[in-house]
Design a protein around this motif. Structure first.
Motif, PDB file in Angstrom:
ATOM      1  N   GLY A 148       0.814  -1.207   0.000  1.00  0.00           N
ATOM      2  CA  GLY A 148       0.000   0.000   0.000  1.00  0.00           C
ATOM      3  C   GLY A 148       0.848   1.257   0.000  1.00  0.00           C
ATOM      4  O   GLY A 148       0.508   2.263  -0.636  1.00  0.00           O
ATOM      5  N   PHE A 149       1.986   1.219   0.713  1.00  0.00           N
ATOM      6  CA  PHE A 149       2.914   2.349   0.673  1.00  0.00           C
ATOM      7  C   PHE A 149       3.347   2.578  -0.781  1.00  0.00           C
ATOM      8  O   PHE A 149       3.405   3.719  -1.263  1.00  0.00           O
ATOM      9  N   CYS A 150       3.681   1.466  -1.469  1.00  0.00           N
ATOM     10  CA  CYS A 150       4.097   1.564  -2.869  1.00  0.00           C
ATOM     11  C   CYS A 150       2.966   2.116  -3.730  1.00  0.00           C
ATOM     12  O   CYS A 150       3.210   2.886  -4.675  1.00  0.00           O
ATOM     13  N   ALA A 151       1.735   1.733  -3.425  1.00  0.00           N
ATOM     14  CA  ALA A 151       0.590   2.229  -4.188  1.00  0.00           C
ATOM     15  C   ALA A 151       0.429   3.739  -4.012  1.00  0.00           C
ATOM     16  O   ALA A 151       0.067   4.454  -4.958  1.00  0.00           O
ATOM     17  N   LEU A 152       0.697   4.247  -2.812  1.00  0.00           N
ATOM     18  CA  LEU A 152       0.670   5.698  -2.597  1.00  0.00           C
ATOM     19  C   LEU A 152       1.756   6.387  -3.417  1.00  0.00           C
ATOM     20  O   LEU A 152       1.549   7.478  -3.958  1.00  0.00           O
ATOM     21  N   THR A 153       2.914   5.757  -3.497  1.00  0.00           N
ATOM     22  CA  THR A 153       3.983   6.296  -4.330  1.00  0.00           C
ATOM     23  C   THR A 153       3.558   6.291  -5.792  1.00  0.00           C
ATOM     24  O   THR A 153       3.851   7.228  -6.551  1.00  0.00           O
ATOM     25  N   TYR A 154       2.858   5.240  -6.204  1.00  0.00           N
ATOM     26  CA  TYR A 154       2.341   5.150  -7.581  1.00  0.00           C
ATOM     27  C   TYR A 154       1.407   6.324  -7.865  1.00  0.00           C
ATOM     28  O   TYR A 154       1.513   6.994  -8.907  1.00  0.00           O
ATOM     29  N   LEU A 155       0.483   6.597  -6.944  1.00  0.00           N
ATOM     30  CA  LEU A 155      -0.450   7.708  -7.131  1.00  0.00           C
ATOM     31  C   LEU A 155       0.262   9.047  -7.108  1.00  0.00           C
ATOM     32  O   LEU A 155      -0.233  10.036  -7.668  1.00  0.00           O
ATOM     33  N   SER A 156       1.428   9.100  -6.475  1.00  0.00           N
ATOM     34  CA  SER A 156       2.197  10.340  -6.405  1.00  0.00           C
ATOM     35  C   SER A 156       2.923  10.651  -7.703  1.00  0.00           C
ATOM     36  O   SER A 156       2.931  11.796  -8.168  1.00  0.00           O
ATOM     37  N   PHE A 157       3.559   9.630  -8.298  1.00  0.00           N
ATOM     38  CA  PHE A 157       4.490   9.888  -9.389  1.00  0.00           C
ATOM     39  C   PHE A 157       4.096   9.287 -10.738  1.00  0.00           C
ATOM     40  O   PHE A 157       4.674   9.660 -11.754  1.00  0.00           O
ATOM     41  N   ALA A 158       3.131   8.380 -10.760  1.00  0.00           N
ATOM     42  CA  ALA A 158       2.697   7.805 -12.036  1.00  0.00           C
ATOM     43  C   ALA A 158       1.197   7.531 -12.028  1.00  0.00           C
ATOM     44  O   ALA A 158       0.747   6.443 -12.392  1.00  0.00           O
ATOM     45  N   PRO A 159       0.382   8.505 -11.632  1.00  0.00           N
ATOM     46  CA  PRO A 159      -1.062   8.246 -11.538  1.00  0.00           C
ATOM     47  C   PRO A 159      -1.689   7.921 -12.892  1.00  0.00           C
ATOM     48  O   PRO A 159      -2.727   7.255 -12.949  1.00  0.00           O
ATOM     49  N   GLU A 160      -1.031   8.346 -13.970  1.00  0.00           N
ATOM     50  CA  GLU A 160      -1.568   8.054 -15.291  1.00  0.00           C
ATOM     51  C   GLU A 160      -1.553   6.566 -15.606  1.00  0.00           C
ATOM     52  O   GLU A 160      -2.250   6.102 -16.522  1.00  0.00           O
ATOM     53  N   GLY A 161      -0.787   5.796 -14.834  1.00  0.00           N
ATOM     54  CA  GLY A 161      -0.720   4.358 -15.043  1.00  0.00           C
ATOM     55  C   GLY A 161      -1.742   3.566 -14.248  1.00  0.00           C
ATOM     56  O   GLY A 161      -1.779   2.338 -14.343  1.00  0.00           O
ATOM     57  N   VAL A 162      -2.574   4.259 -13.466  1.00  0.00           N
ATOM     58  CA  VAL A 162      -3.467   3.572 -12.531  1.00  0.00           C
ATOM     59  C   VAL A 162      -4.932   3.858 -12.859  1.00  0.00           C
ATOM     60  O   VAL A 162      -5.339   5.020 -12.964  1.00  0.00           O
ATOM     61  N   ARG A 163      -5.697   2.796 -12.999  1.00  0.00           N
ATOM     62  CA  ARG A 163      -7.142   2.919 -13.206  1.00  0.00           C
ATOM     63  C   ARG A 163      -7.866   3.100 -11.887  1.00  0.00           C
ATOM     64  O   ARG A 163      -8.780   3.916 -11.748  1.00  0.00           O
ATOM     65  N   GLU A 164      -7.478   2.303 -10.885  1.00  0.00           N
ATOM     66  CA  GLU A 164      -8.082   2.347  -9.550  1.00  0.00           C
ATOM     67  C   GLU A 164      -7.099   1.706  -8.584  1.00  0.00           C
ATOM     68  O   GLU A 164      -6.273   0.869  -8.977  1.00  0.00           O
ATOM     69  N   ALA A 349      21.501   2.632   8.027  1.00  0.00           N
ATOM     70  CA  ALA A 349      20.785   3.320   9.110  1.00  0.00           C
ATOM     71  C   ALA A 349      21.268   4.751   9.305  1.00  0.00           C
ATOM     72  O   ALA A 349      20.497   5.609   9.758  1.00  0.00           O
ATOM     73  N   THR A 350      22.522   5.023   8.983  1.00  0.00           N
ATOM     74  CA  THR A 350      23.082   6.361   9.204  1.00  0.00           C
ATOM     75  C   THR A 350      23.173   7.176   7.916  1.00  0.00           C
ATOM     76  O   THR A 350      23.631   8.322   7.931  1.00  0.00           O
ATOM     77  N   ARG A 351      22.734   6.610   6.833  1.00  0.00           N
ATOM     78  CA  ARG A 351      22.850   7.244   5.519  1.00  0.00           C
ATOM     79  C   ARG A 351      21.734   8.261   5.297  1.00  0.00           C
ATOM     80  O   ARG A 351      20.582   8.044   5.683  1.00  0.00           O
ATOM     81  N   THR A 352      22.048   9.362   4.656  1.00  0.00           N
ATOM     82  CA  THR A 352      21.030  10.319   4.220  1.00  0.00           C
ATOM     83  C   THR A 352      20.917  10.344   2.695  1.00  0.00           C
ATOM     84  O   THR A 352      19.826  10.549   2.159  1.00  0.00           O
ATOM     85  N   ALA A 353      22.038  10.111   1.997  1.00  0.00           N
ATOM     86  CA  ALA A 353      22.024  10.130   0.527  1.00  0.00           C
ATOM     87  C   ALA A 353      21.173   8.982  -0.010  1.00  0.00           C
ATOM     88  O   ALA A 353      21.225   7.869   0.503  1.00  0.00           O
ATOM     89  N   GLY A 354      20.411   9.273  -1.032  1.00  0.00           N
ATOM     90  CA  GLY A 354      19.628   8.230  -1.694  1.00  0.00           C
ATOM     91  C   GLY A 354      18.233   8.045  -1.142  1.00  0.00           C
ATOM     92  O   GLY A 354      17.432   7.311  -1.725  1.00  0.00           O
ATOM     93  N   TRP A 355      17.933   8.696  -0.020  1.00  0.00           N
ATOM     94  CA  TRP A 355      16.594   8.560   0.554  1.00  0.00           C
ATOM     95  C   TRP A 355      15.745   9.771   0.135  1.00  0.00           C
ATOM     96  O   TRP A 355      15.401  10.616   0.942  1.00  0.00           O
ATOM     97  N   GLY A 356      15.419   9.833  -1.133  1.00  0.00           N
ATOM     98  CA  GLY A 356      14.636  10.950  -1.647  1.00  0.00           C
ATOM     99  C   GLY A 356      13.170  10.845  -1.303  1.00  0.00           C
ATOM    100  O   GLY A 356      12.732   9.979  -0.535  1.00  0.00           O
ATOM    101  N   ALA A 357      12.385  11.735  -1.895  1.00  0.00           N
ATOM    102  CA  ALA A 357      10.947  11.793  -1.607  1.00  0.00           C
ATOM    103  C   ALA A 357      10.254  10.521  -2.068  1.00  0.00           C
ATOM    104  O   ALA A 357      10.493  10.023  -3.167  1.00  0.00           O
ATOM    105  N   LEU A 358       9.395   9.989  -1.208  1.00  0.00           N
ATOM    106  CA  LEU A 358       8.604   8.807  -1.529  1.00  0.00           C
ATOM    107  C   LEU A 358       7.201   9.171  -1.991  1.00  0.00           C
ATOM    108  O   LEU A 358       6.513   8.353  -2.608  1.00  0.00           O
ATOM    109  N   TYR A 359       6.772  10.389  -1.683  1.00  0.00           N
ATOM    110  CA  TYR A 359       5.413  10.808  -2.009  1.00  0.00           C
ATOM    111  C   TYR A 359       5.427  12.260  -2.492  1.00  0.00           C
ATOM    112  O   TYR A 359       6.322  13.037  -2.150  1.00  0.00           O
ATOM    113  N   ASP A 360       4.419  12.610  -3.257  1.00  0.00           N
ATOM    114  CA  ASP A 360       4.197  13.981  -3.696  1.00  0.00           C
ATOM    115  C   ASP A 360       2.876  14.422  -3.080  1.00  0.00           C
ATOM    116  O   ASP A 360       1.792  14.066  -3.583  1.00  0.00           O
ATOM    117  N   ALA A 361       2.955  15.153  -1.983  1.00  0.00           N
ATOM    118  CA  ALA A 361       1.748  15.532  -1.246  1.00  0.00           C
ATOM    119  C   ALA A 361       0.801  16.369  -2.102  1.00  0.00           C
ATOM    120  O   ALA A 361      -0.429  16.226  -2.010  1.00  0.00           O
TER     121      ALA A 361
END
Length: 432
Positions: A148-164, A349-361
């Motif tokens: 479901g987290f991934c589905a929220l990311t889908y709706l954030s960045f590729a909603p054109e690929g989702v019917r429902e 656990a201590t890394r900051t690089a590579g952890w970009g935005a997961l969602y587009d509010a």
């Protein structure tokens, strides 16, 4: 794409698909990985006439289900769809990421860079690549838990690929820090422990005996390592389910056996514990678990830090409570499958690089994709209050909140839950 010949398992038509994808979708000419997905449909129907449903499994690090027939939510979904069961990158028959394969990427720093591409954004990019390869228009998606987290990311960045979009126990927080997640889940675990020990008070006595015993006596798990009190507490994972809740009682009931050396833990009990605590089958669950919550920051072993605020969950408490899905540094000291990954786990656990935005509010706030979610009131894995706050931030997302199920609701009444959510997205306000 390569595809195998279809075959049938007890009324279920199965066809396997393999795809090539870039490790980094921003660099399509760079290193490639293999993605595996299994197509599932009712053998009595013409699959080519059915629309696609992408199932996004829980995790992180969980491979797609391996069904052996049409049952549960799959039976209901197969009335309407052909289902694509994705092995998310790093899992199952997709290019693996574990203690055996990760050293192929180089030193620990190189391995951490590699795993920075194993996030929800990458899984969504994989899904879009696969959708294009299959020649599908916008497809339906169904996300369970981390799916479901991934589905929220889908709706954030590729909603054109989702019917429902359908969600079960899978509305995670849209922002950090990860500490908030663990504060909430510790708070949910406490009454769940109380509920369990109120129903099975004798198990409180048995648990205390087990914890005292393993502190003094060397009891070895089938995998060869010593059982520790904190790993006994991991049996709390049973508390996240409906039928699993009562199954825990049957684990405790034959914990001890008389031997020439006195009372020892039984082989059956040790096997049951091993099945719960080993991450040999899904090491990414431990390696990537806290990263699913972080965006532009390090997790810094959030669960371990938050534990300090909840001393009743510590193994040295007077009456230690059973724990849940939290991942701690000692996992990588006590699990043979994770020991070789300890340094890598610390780097992640201590890394900051590579952890970009997961969602587009902003995109979620203007969402136009029909979406419905089952939110479980007493879910000890994905907190109800966090889920409702996220739902409120997604335009048009309908919520069915129920106390009738826990996190594994689709394992309990998958047909009913799936049917209800599908009706909600297709006939808003008309659900049963």
């Amino acid at each position: 794409m390569s595809t195998t010949a279809p075959y049938t398992i007890r009324g279920l038509r199965v066809q396997d698909h393999y795809f090539q994808a870039p490790l980094d979708h921003a660099n399509p000419e760079g290193k490639a990985i293999t993605l595996f997905a299994r197509e599932l449909s009712d053998a009595q129907l013409n699959a080519s006439e059915l629309p696609w449903l992408l199932f996004l499994q829980g995790g992180p690090g969980g491979k797609g289900n391996r069904p052996t027939g049409l049952n549960g939510w799959l039976a209901e979904a197969a009335k309407h769809f052909r289902i694509l069961m994705l092995d998310q990158r790093g899992t199952g028959l997709s290019t693996p990421a574990n203690r055996q394969s990760l050293p192929l990427q180089g030193d620990v720093a190189a391995q951490a860079d590699y795993l920075s591409h194993f996030r929800a954004t990458d899984i969504v990019a994989d899904a879009e690549l696969i959708r294009a390869e299959l020649g599908s228009g916008p497809w339906s998606i169904f996300g369970q838990s981390y799916g479901g987290f991934c589905a929220l990311t889908y709706l954030s960045f590729a909603p054109e690929g989702v019917r429902e979009a359908l969600f079960t126990g899978g509305l995670g927080p849209l922002s950090g820090p990860a500490d908030d997640v663990y504060e909430a889940t510790f708070a949910r675990l406490r009454p769940r422990n109380a509920e369990y020990f109120a129903k099975y008070p004798q198990d409180r006595v048995v648990l205390a005996r087990i914890l005292a015993h393993v502190a003094d006596v060397s009891e070895l798990l089938p995998t060869g390592e010593r059982l520790t009190p904190e790993r006994v507490q991991m049996l709390g994972n049973f508390l996240g389910g409906n039928t699993r809740f009562d199954a825990l009682h049957f684990v405790f009931e034959d914990a001890f056996i008389d031997t020439p050396d006195g009372a020892r833990l039984s082989d059956s009990f040790l096997a049951a514990v091993a099945a719960q605590v080993s991450r040999a089958a899904n090491p990414l669950y431990a390696l990537m678990h806290e990263s699913i919550y972080v965006q532009g920051e390090a997790s810094n072993w959030a669960a371990e830090r938050v534990l300090a605020n909840h001393p009743d969950f510590r193994p040295d408490a007077v009456e230690p409570l059973l724990t849940g899905e939290m991942v701690y540094p000692w996992y990588f000291e006590q699990d043979p499958a994770l020991v070789p990954l300890r340094e890598l786990a610390d780097v992640l656990a201590t890394r900051t690089a590579g952890w970009g935005a997961l969602y587009d509010a902003q995109q979620l706030g203007r969402n136009q994709v029909p979406a419905a979610a089952a939110v479980y009131t007493n879910d000890i894995y994905v907190d109800r209050d966090i889920s409702l706050a996220t739902a409120a931030a997604v335009n048009g997302l309908q919520v069915w909140e129920t106390a009738g199920f826990h996190h594994d609701g689709i394992a309990d009444d998958g047909e009913g839950i799936f049917a209800r959510l599908l009706q909600m997205v297709r006939s808003p306000g008309q659900e049963a």
